[in-house]
Design a protein around this motif. Structure first.
Motif, PDB file in Angstrom:
ATOM      1  N   ALA A  99     -11.968   2.296  -3.305  1.00 19.15           N
ATOM      2  CA  ALA A  99     -10.585   3.029  -3.452  1.00 19.15           C
ATOM      3  C   ALA A  99      -9.930   2.490  -1.924  1.00 19.15           C
ATOM      4  O   ALA A  99     -10.440   1.467  -1.473  1.00 19.15           O
ATOM      5  N   TYR A 100      -8.833   2.901  -1.810  1.00 14.35           N
ATOM      6  CA  TYR A 100      -7.788   2.285  -0.616  1.00 14.35           C
ATOM      7  C   TYR A 100      -7.702   1.035  -0.310  1.00 14.35           C
ATOM      8  O   TYR A 100      -8.108   0.378   0.744  1.00 14.35           O
ATOM      9  N   PRO A 101      -6.998   0.486  -1.391  1.00 12.62           N
ATOM     10  CA  PRO A 101      -6.987  -1.213  -1.031  1.00 12.62           C
ATOM     11  C   PRO A 101      -6.010  -1.445   0.241  1.00 12.62           C
ATOM     12  O   PRO A 101      -5.259  -0.589   0.351  1.00 12.62           O
ATOM     13  N   TYR A 142     -10.925  -0.883   1.417  1.00 15.45           N
ATOM     14  CA  TYR A 142     -11.487  -1.557  -0.107  1.00 15.45           C
ATOM     15  C   TYR A 142     -12.407  -2.725   0.035  1.00 15.45           C
ATOM     16  O   TYR A 142     -12.024  -3.756   0.914  1.00 15.45           O
ATOM     17  N   ASP A 187     -13.839  -5.567  -2.971  1.00 13.39           N
ATOM     18  CA  ASP A 187     -13.878  -5.894  -4.266  1.00 13.39           C
ATOM     19  C   ASP A 187     -15.448  -5.975  -4.800  1.00 13.39           C
ATOM     20  O   ASP A 187     -16.558  -5.800  -3.820  1.00 13.39           O
ATOM     21  N   GLY A 222      -9.445   1.930  -6.885  1.00 16.00           N
ATOM     22  CA  GLY A 222      -8.432   1.896  -6.064  1.00 16.00           C
ATOM     23  C   GLY A 222      -7.091   1.218  -6.679  1.00 16.00           C
ATOM     24  O   GLY A 222      -6.030   1.585  -6.525  1.00 16.00           O
TER      25      GLY A 222
END
Ligand code: URP
Ligand code: ZN
Ligand code: ZN
Length: 470
Positions: free
Chosen positions: A160-162, A166, A168, A193
């Protein structure tokens, strides 16, 4: 060396209860004996504490706190000083907090910054996990250094929280492969996210700005999907995985199914997901719901998440209850999200109330006394390499002891709590049971509802590897 004798109590462990007396010598537990066993040496003790009618149990171990965490343009409002004093009031004698590294930052600098915040400022013992917010070659090398030399054996990644923390899937896989080689544990914030960001933008465009939309834009499917994806990535990497702050029953099912297949997958939940809900709290009128904005979000009670979490705690599908203590005041902090729920700093503070709140599960028949100790003290210590120093009352263990009065009561309120918060998410909740006396490494730090310890008494805990792994 000071000698303290605890007499008359019912000693609790993760395997049950027994009538026993406990002798502490200096910072550690010297011996446990049958009732009266130490009578002949009582007069030689510096202090005899009568625990008749009370439980004598290991100090609580909260493995998920965020003191002073910078987040959403502000920082969590408890310092290590205020947060660890509050922890002590609540019977928690060890915390494991999260040091932070972001993209482009040096992991070791991040850890050093957390040491600088905590060193000399803690009332109880503390350790660190490391957040890896920017997985690259240097960060992977640093994971090895931290695990082998610094006693930091667990690393939190975020799906979460790009743009903030975050990672990948490729980054996650690389970090998991590194952890696998080290025997270290990956802790995962499992929410999708990028998909959440789309839903948030769409909600705001429709004028949906109230706090409840925080949960409605983070649907259970996006916790379930991320949990499943994390489990699959961990399987590929052959890495142990610990899912933090599980809130949705669908995520519980994913963890349970991985465990049923023999995977080293573990999960925690937190008091907010057991007691607070979307309907009753986050959806309160006006901006009041902002107090309950946290991620993963509070879920709907009528969808059955709360019952499913209690069940999972009974069946060991979930292994630990930690707090994810991340306090923000309403004034100037939660208020940053007035008119836009996505700007409300995420987090609820409850480091002071975890032991009491979980004890309510004993009172209401959700869990046994032994399971209370296991979920709050013993398993956290074993999962994060602190056992048997912490999490158990045994000869040689640190003399971290809670005397808990099951006949006492506690009324939770901002007027009486010790966390640095201008509100309480549990305001007005009446709890059966009361933390009576707390010792940290042989020193009485709480008695008569007064802090008798000292700031700086808390020492850094270099942790070993998880003791649930072969
Ligand atoms: O809302 C939360 N949980 N805030 C703290 C950061 C995190 O994700 O654990
Ligand atoms: Zn998280
Ligand atoms: Zn957290």
């Amino acid at each position: 060396m000071a000698k303290i004798l605890l007499t008359g109590g019912t000693v609790l462990s993760s395997s049950g209860a027994s009538s026993a007396d406990v002798l502490l010598e200096g910072e550690t537990i010297a011996a446990l004996g049958e009732r009266g066993y130490f009578a002949s040496i009582a007069s030689t003790c510096d202090r005899v504490i009568d625990a008749t009618g009370k439980y004598v149990m290991p100090g609580g171990v909260d493995v998920h706190t965020h003191m002073e965490l910078p987040f959403g343009g502000t920082a969590a409002s408890d310092t290590f000083e205020t947060g660890t004093i509050a922890a002590a009031f609540g019977g928690t004698t060890s915390i494991v907090d999260f040091a932070v590294q972001r993209t482009g930052e040096d992991v070791r600098d991040g850890l050093a910054a957390w040491h600088a915040k905590a060193d000399g400022n803690c009332a109880v013992d503390y350790g660190f996990h490391q957040i890896i917010g920017g997985v690259d070659d240097a960060a992977l090398e640093a994971m090895a250094y931290l695990s082998e030399h610094e006693g930091v054996t667990s690393f939190k990644l975020f799906m979460a929280y790009p743009g903030v923390f975050y990672s990948d899937d490729g980054q996650i896989l690389r970090a998991m492969q590194t952890a696998s080689g080290l025997g270290a544990t990956i802790m995962m914030h499992a929410e999708n996210g990028p998909a959440i960001d789309v839903l948030v933008a769409q909600a705001l465009a429709r004028g949906e700005t109230d706090p409840k939309y925080h949960s409605l834009t983070r649907p259970v499917e996006l916790e379930e999907e991320a949990t499943h994806r994390a489990i699959m990535l961990a399987k590929v990497a052959k890495a142990p995985l610990y899912i933090v702050h599980v809130s949705a029953k669908e995520a519980v099912a994913a963890v349970a199914s991985a465990r049923d297949m023999g995977a080293n997958v573990f999960g925690e939940t937190c008091p907010q997901y057991l007691y607070l809900s979307l309907e009753e709290h986050l959806a309160k009128a006006g901006f009041e719901g902002a107090a309950y904005v946290c991620s993963t979000p509070l879920r709907s009670r009528k969808e059955g998440h709360h019952d499913a979490l209690w069940q999972a705690l009974r069946t060991n599908d979930l292994s630990i209850v930690s707090t994810d203590h991340c306090p923000f005041c309403m004034k100037d902090q939660k208020e940053l999200g007035l008119g836009n729920f996505s700007k409300i700093p995420n987090g609820i503070g409850s480091v002071e109330h975890r032991m009491d709140l979980l004890y309510q599960g004993v009172v209401t028949g959700e869990i046994s006394l032994a399971r209370w100790v296991e979920l709050a003290c013993t398993t956290p210590a074993r999962m994060f390499g602190l056992y048997p120093r912490k999490g158990v009352l045994a000869p040689g263990s640190d003399a971290d002891v809670v005397i808990y009065d099951p006949k006492g009561t506690t009324d939770i309120s901002v007027k009486t709590h010790h966390m640095n918060m201008d509100h309480s998410a549990y305001e007005g909740i009446h709890v059966d049971g009361r933390v009576d006396t707390v010792l940290s490494r042989g020193r009485v730090v709480i008695e008569n509802n007064t802090f008798t310890g000292s700031v700086g008494h808390g020492t850094y805990l270099k942790r070993g590897l998880s003791q649930y792994l072969l």
